[in-house]
Motif scaffolding. Structure first.
Motif, PDB file in Angstrom:
ATOM      1  N   ARG A 118       0.820  -1.223   0.000  1.00  0.00           N
ATOM      2  CA  ARG A 118       0.000   0.000   0.000  1.00  0.00           C
ATOM      3  C   ARG A 118       0.847   1.263   0.000  1.00  0.00           C
ATOM      4  O   ARG A 118       0.330   2.350  -0.268  1.00  0.00           O
ATOM      5  N   ARG A 119       2.104   1.149   0.314  1.00  0.00           N
ATOM      6  CA  ARG A 119       2.985   2.321   0.293  1.00  0.00           C
ATOM      7  C   ARG A 119       3.533   2.598  -1.103  1.00  0.00           C
ATOM      8  O   ARG A 119       4.035   3.692  -1.364  1.00  0.00           O
ATOM      9  N   VAL A 120       3.476   1.619  -1.988  1.00  0.00           N
ATOM     10  CA  VAL A 120       4.164   1.721  -3.270  1.00  0.00           C
ATOM     11  C   VAL A 120       3.149   1.708  -4.409  1.00  0.00           C
ATOM     12  O   VAL A 120       2.528   0.689  -4.687  1.00  0.00           O
ATOM     13  N   GLY A 121       2.974   2.846  -5.066  1.00  0.00           N
ATOM     14  CA  GLY A 121       2.078   2.928  -6.206  1.00  0.00           C
ATOM     15  C   GLY A 121       2.780   2.720  -7.530  1.00  0.00           C
ATOM     16  O   GLY A 121       2.152   2.340  -8.523  1.00  0.00           O
ATOM     17  N   ARG A 122       4.076   2.973  -7.547  1.00  0.00           N
ATOM     18  CA  ARG A 122       4.932   2.728  -8.705  1.00  0.00           C
ATOM     19  C   ARG A 122       6.302   2.320  -8.186  1.00  0.00           C
ATOM     20  O   ARG A 122       6.687   2.707  -7.082  1.00  0.00           O
ATOM     21  N   LEU A 123       7.033   1.586  -8.994  1.00  0.00           N
ATOM     22  CA  LEU A 123       8.347   1.124  -8.574  1.00  0.00           C
ATOM     23  C   LEU A 123       9.329   1.293  -9.721  1.00  0.00           C
ATOM     24  O   LEU A 123       9.081   0.822 -10.836  1.00  0.00           O
ATOM     25  N   CYS A 124      10.437   1.969  -9.444  1.00  0.00           N
ATOM     26  CA  CYS A 124      11.521   2.099 -10.418  1.00  0.00           C
ATOM     27  C   CYS A 124      12.805   1.573  -9.791  1.00  0.00           C
ATOM     28  O   CYS A 124      13.206   2.024  -8.709  1.00  0.00           O
ATOM     29  N   LEU A 125      13.428   0.622 -10.458  1.00  0.00           N
ATOM     30  CA  LEU A 125      14.687   0.044  -9.995  1.00  0.00           C
ATOM     31  C   LEU A 125      15.787   0.474 -10.945  1.00  0.00           C
ATOM     32  O   LEU A 125      15.732   0.203 -12.136  1.00  0.00           O
ATOM     33  N   MET A 126      16.801   1.158 -10.405  1.00  0.00           N
ATOM     34  CA  MET A 126      17.927   1.631 -11.199  1.00  0.00           C
ATOM     35  C   MET A 126      19.201   0.912 -10.761  1.00  0.00           C
ATOM     36  O   MET A 126      19.613   1.037  -9.603  1.00  0.00           O
ATOM     37  N   ASP A 127      19.791   0.166 -11.667  1.00  0.00           N
ATOM     38  CA  ASP A 127      21.059  -0.509 -11.368  1.00  0.00           C
ATOM     39  C   ASP A 127      21.016  -1.064  -9.947  1.00  0.00           C
ATOM     40  O   ASP A 127      21.860  -0.772  -9.104  1.00  0.00           O
ATOM     41  N   PHE A 257      26.352   4.895 -11.838  1.00  0.00           N
ATOM     42  CA  PHE A 257      25.727   6.128 -11.352  1.00  0.00           C
ATOM     43  C   PHE A 257      25.128   6.881 -12.532  1.00  0.00           C
ATOM     44  O   PHE A 257      25.557   7.975 -12.897  1.00  0.00           O
ATOM     45  N   LEU A 258      24.102   6.285 -13.105  1.00  0.00           N
ATOM     46  CA  LEU A 258      23.508   6.816 -14.329  1.00  0.00           C
ATOM     47  C   LEU A 258      22.891   8.183 -14.129  1.00  0.00           C
ATOM     48  O   LEU A 258      22.796   8.986 -15.073  1.00  0.00           O
ATOM     49  N   MET A 259      22.439   8.511 -12.903  1.00  0.00           N
ATOM     50  CA  MET A 259      21.824   9.819 -12.666  1.00  0.00           C
ATOM     51  C   MET A 259      22.851  10.948 -12.737  1.00  0.00           C
ATOM     52  O   MET A 259      22.477  12.111 -12.894  1.00  0.00           O
ATOM     53  N   TRP A 260      24.136  10.611 -12.644  1.00  0.00           N
ATOM     54  CA  TRP A 260      25.198  11.604 -12.824  1.00  0.00           C
ATOM     55  C   TRP A 260      25.784  11.546 -14.230  1.00  0.00           C
ATOM     56  O   TRP A 260      26.159  12.572 -14.797  1.00  0.00           O
ATOM     57  N   ASP A 261      25.868  10.359 -14.800  1.00  0.00           N
ATOM     58  CA  ASP A 261      26.409  10.230 -16.156  1.00  0.00           C
ATOM     59  C   ASP A 261      25.459  10.793 -17.213  1.00  0.00           C
ATOM     60  O   ASP A 261      25.900  11.384 -18.208  1.00  0.00           O
ATOM     61  N   ALA A 262      24.160  10.582 -17.027  1.00  0.00           N
ATOM     62  CA  ALA A 262      23.169  10.986 -18.037  1.00  0.00           C
ATOM     63  C   ALA A 262      21.945  11.586 -17.352  1.00  0.00           C
ATOM     64  O   ALA A 262      20.833  11.050 -17.437  1.00  0.00           O
ATOM     65  N   PRO A 263      22.106  12.709 -16.658  1.00  0.00           N
ATOM     66  CA  PRO A 263      20.998  13.261 -15.867  1.00  0.00           C
ATOM     67  C   PRO A 263      19.776  13.629 -16.693  1.00  0.00           C
ATOM     68  O   PRO A 263      18.640  13.411 -16.254  1.00  0.00           O
ATOM     69  N   HIS A 264      19.974  14.175 -17.882  1.00  0.00           N
ATOM     70  CA  HIS A 264      18.831  14.581 -18.698  1.00  0.00           C
ATOM     71  C   HIS A 264      18.029  13.364 -19.141  1.00  0.00           C
ATOM     72  O   HIS A 264      16.795  13.344 -19.029  1.00  0.00           O
ATOM     73  N   ALA A 265      18.716  12.342 -19.642  1.00  0.00           N
ATOM     74  CA  ALA A 265      18.032  11.137 -20.115  1.00  0.00           C
ATOM     75  C   ALA A 265      17.288  10.447 -18.974  1.00  0.00           C
ATOM     76  O   ALA A 265      16.139  10.005 -19.139  1.00  0.00           O
ATOM     77  N   VAL A 266      17.923  10.368 -17.821  1.00  0.00           N
ATOM     78  CA  VAL A 266      17.284   9.724 -16.668  1.00  0.00           C
ATOM     79  C   VAL A 266      16.069  10.527 -16.220  1.00  0.00           C
ATOM     80  O   VAL A 266      15.006   9.966 -15.929  1.00  0.00           O
TER      81      VAL A 266
END
Length: 299
Positions: A118-127, A257-266
């Motif tokens: 009930r706490r999770v309405g969507r789930l995104c798993l990154m690396d 660390f994709l959020m630093w390598d490709a921040p716009h795409a992420v």
């Protein structure tokens, strides 16, 4: 934003005998961003401000990490981290959050989604850590008592800095980024706490939830850096295979660390995911819990 500016944005919430430091920005549907090891909530500093233009963005330091409670003698396993986050979300009155987990934070997110749906309405798993793909040898070594006794904080941060620069990024990171990611662990207290965190790394904690991933009934996005040298893409592809309806996104030219390598795409992929078809929501079943999480809670 440097790490000191980020830390000044943090709030503190007590959970029984422990406390969580976190950033709470924006309004709208809630998004929870979970970091891994050996980082802290500053990992998300480049994305959080943009997401907060249309969402309530909640970015905690996991217990024992960053500037959350780092005192000794409590369980730091993925399962207990999930229990602490559930209590924290309950205190904040949050249900159906979009939970985004990176690295060890992805393992915590899996526990949260399976055990507290009930706490999770969507789930995104990154690396994300998953199955038996972890712990990594270097982090496991930091959990051995002799390692913690022999290393100085400067030496430990030096080793971690080398590891992050050599394997964590597909593009050369700035010194400020690496310093910021490791800043909480550059003291004696931080070093000992990180050693305790490393002790808690246990592949059984992801293996136990992996058979239940097929029961997830929320939108799921699995996003991976195509050049990840820490957790190979095959584990992300396996997650997509095991989770019904999960969407796979491989980010070219990005490492762990994709959020630093490709921040716009992420950021673009996250916005697309967050603004997609709305999941089924859970009506609150009870008021915010009065009983707070503590290490005495059932595990």
């Amino acid at each position: 934003m440097n790490w000191r500016e980020w830390q000044r944005q943090q709030e503190v919430l007590e959970l029984g005998q422990r406390f969580v430091s976190y950033v709470d920005w924006g309004r709208g549907s809630p998004v929870v961003l979970l970091h891994g090891m050996p980082t802290w909530s500053y990992l998300w500093s480049g994305l959080a401000r943009g997401l907060a233009t249309s969402h309530r963005v909640l970015v905690p330091d996991l217990l024992g990490h960053g500037f959350s409670d780092r005192r000794d003698r409590f369980d730091r396993s993925l399962s207990r981290q999930a229990e602490a986050l559930e209590a924290w979300l309950d205190r904040l009155g949050v249900v159906d959050a979009a939970v985004v987990g990176h690295d060890v934070g992805g393992g915590v997110a899996q526990q949260l989604a399976v055990r507290f749906p009930r706490r999770v309405g969507r789930l995104c798993l990154m690396d994300s850590v998953s199955y038996d793909a972890w712990p990594l040898p270097l982090m496991a070594q930091f959990g051995t008592p002799w390692m913690a006794r022999r290393l100085s904080p400067e030496r430990m941060v030096g080793l971690l800095s080398w590891a992050l620069k050599s394997r964590g990024f597909a593009k050369k990171p700035s010194a400020q980024v690496v310093e910021g990611l490791l800043a909480p662990y550059a003291t004696e207290v931080g070093m000992v706490s990180l050693s305790r965190d490393a002790v808690a790394l246990n592949t059984n904690q992801t293996q136990v939830v992996s058979p239940k991933l097929g029961q997830l009934a929320v939108p799921v996005l699995v996003m991976w850096g195509a050049k990840d040298q820490v957790l190979p893409t095959k584990y992300g592809e396996r997650l997509v295979w095991d989770i019904p309806g999960a969407r796979w996104v491989s980010v070219p030219e990005a490492g762990h660390f994709l959020m630093w390598d490709a921040p716009h795409a992420v950021a673009m992929e996250l916005f697309r995911f967050l603004e997609g078809e709305a999941p089924v929501t859970h009506a609150p079943e009870r008021p915010v819990a009065e009983v707070l999480w503590s290490e005495g809670a059932p595990g």
